[in-house]
Design an enzyme around this catalytic site. Structure first.
Site, PDB file in Angstrom:
ATOM      1  N   LEU A   5       0.853  -1.186   0.000  1.00 44.72           N
ATOM      2  CA  LEU A   5       0.000   0.000   0.000  1.00 44.72           C
ATOM      3  C   LEU A   5       0.888   1.235   0.000  1.00 44.72           C
ATOM      4  CD1 LEU A   5      -3.267   0.625   1.963  1.00 44.72           C
ATOM      5  CD2 LEU A   5      -1.509   2.399   1.859  1.00 44.72           C
ATOM      6  N   SER A  10      -0.922  10.098  -6.652  1.00 45.45           N
ATOM      7  CA  SER A  10      -1.437  10.773  -7.846  1.00 45.45           C
ATOM      8  C   SER A  10      -0.315  11.344  -8.702  1.00 45.45           C
ATOM      9  CB  SER A  10      -2.416  11.887  -7.463  1.00 45.45           C
ATOM     10  OG  SER A  10      -1.787  12.857  -6.640  1.00 45.45           O
ATOM     11  N   GLY A  12       4.360  12.192  -8.762  1.00 47.26           N
ATOM     12  CA  GLY A  12       5.658  12.177  -8.109  1.00 47.26           C
ATOM     13  C   GLY A  12       6.130  10.836  -7.590  1.00 47.26           C
ATOM     14  N   ILE A  13       6.695  10.873  -6.387  1.00 46.93           N
ATOM     15  CA  ILE A  13       7.324   9.683  -5.805  1.00 46.93           C
ATOM     16  C   ILE A  13       6.304   8.570  -5.598  1.00 46.93           C
ATOM     17  CG2 ILE A  13       8.462   8.802  -3.728  1.00 46.93           C
ATOM     18  CD1 ILE A  13       9.795  11.607  -3.480  1.00 46.93           C
ATOM     19  N   GLY A  14       5.125   8.894  -5.115  1.00 51.87           N
ATOM     20  CA  GLY A  14       4.118   7.865  -4.888  1.00 51.87           C
ATOM     21  C   GLY A  14       3.676   7.201  -6.169  1.00 51.87           C
ATOM     22  N   SER A 137      12.722  13.521   4.245  1.00 52.54           N
ATOM     23  CA  SER A 137      13.387  14.511   3.401  1.00 52.54           C
ATOM     24  C   SER A 137      14.746  14.790   4.002  1.00 52.54           C
ATOM     25  CB  SER A 137      12.570  15.810   3.354  1.00 52.54           C
ATOM     26  OG  SER A 137      13.317  16.868   2.784  1.00 52.54           O
ATOM     27  N   TYR A 150       7.996  22.418   7.845  1.00 52.32           N
ATOM     28  CA  TYR A 150       8.240  21.222   7.033  1.00 52.32           C
ATOM     29  C   TYR A 150       9.373  20.394   7.635  1.00 52.32           C
ATOM     30  CZ  TYR A 150       9.332  18.369   2.936  1.00 52.32           C
ATOM     31  OH  TYR A 150       9.582  17.312   2.085  1.00 52.32           O
TER      32      TYR A 150
END
Length: 290
Positions: A5, A10, A12-14, A137, A150
């Site tokens: 999972l 939607s 980029g990395i995912g 990150s 962030y």
């Protein structure tokens, strides 16, 4: 077929990670907050005949997590690999960051992954098998001026991951932290807060220098596909490790920060002229700011 999972798929990395794992034989549950953005991933999976399904999942909503995990277990089986990728960005000095934006970054970048882990960990522990991958990150390793909210959210997730890895080692559950540098993604387009620059702000120099750091990264940005490859290695290697830096800029920042004292790092913010600041940055981190 292992069940993986991935959150935030939607773009980029995912997106790249979901396709990478599916191409290598995992049944992938690709989740995203807004299913209206699912078209490109649906098309790619269909054209390549990949074992991939898309589900709605908003990591900031506990009921959404509970529903998506339950539906996955019922349809695909227990989750073997969890990739916590969903997150949001923003770049503003602390004094200028509204509290609601600060909290929103923690909701997505820290509490979201924590909720996901709590949803899948009991099954992994009971089965004595599983991998949890948290995408943080380099800003979570090297606290970054103008990105305090962030950085803090990613640092918190990194700290939780480090302690969790120790807690679950006895149950044969693997935990990995992925620490990318600048990657060509839409994270700031999907930000919880603003990326601000005000030429009249007392923080304008800090804002400008942070912008130059990103500009340096974007001259040769990492690819989302490269991060996906590292995530795959972190899950499948027979020599697991906790932290995985991705990108030359991430490696340079991590190595340089480890070499200098806290006082040297703080002193860089103490009114240096640009030429001296840039020279120190190049000397410490191997990154040229233009």
């Amino acid at each position: 077929m292992p069940v993986t999972l991935v959150t935030g798929t939607s773009t980029g990395i995912g997106y790249a990670t979901a396709l990478h794992f599916a191409r290598r034989g995992h049944t992938v549950v690709a989740t995203m907050r807004n299913l209206a953005k699912a078209g490109p991933l649906e098309t790619a999976a269909r054209e390549q005949a990949l074992p991939l399904v898309i589900r709605e999942l908003d990591v900031t909503r506990p009921e959404s997590i509970e529903r998506a995990v339950a539906d996955t277990v019922a349809a695909e089986g227990p989750i073997d690999v969890l990739v916590n990728n969903a997150g949001v960005g923003g770049a503003t000095p602390l004094e200028l960051t509204p509290e609601d934006e600060h909290r929103a970054m923690f909701e997505a970048n820290y509490w979201g992954p924590i909720r996901m882990i709590r949803a899948v960990l009991p099954s992994m522990r009971e089965r004595r098998a599983g991998s949890i991958v948290n995408v943080t990150s380099i800003a979570g390793r090297v606290a970054t001026p103008n990105q305090i909210a962030y950085s803090a959210s990613k640092h918190a997730l990194g700290a939780a991951s480090e302690a969790l890895a120790h807690e679950v080692a006895a149950f044969a559950v693997r935990v990995a932290i992925i620490e990318p540098g600048v990657i060509q993604t839409a994270i700031f387009e999907n930000s919880a807060g603003a990326t601000r620059y005000d030429k009249n702000s007392p923080y304008r120099q800090i804002m400008r220098r942070n912008g130059k750091l990103f500009a340096a990264g974007f001259r040769n940005p990492g690819r989302a596909e490269t991060v996906a490859e590292v995530i795959w290695e972190a899950v499948t290697t027979d020599r697991p490790r906790l932290r995985w830096l991705v990108g030359a800029d991430a490696e340079g920042l991590a190595a340089g920060r480890a070499r200098i004292s806290d006082e040297d790092w703080v002193a860089m913010g103490a009114g240096l002229e640009d030429a001296e600041y840039n020279a120190r940055f190049k000397r410490y981190f191997g990154i040229e700011l233009i």
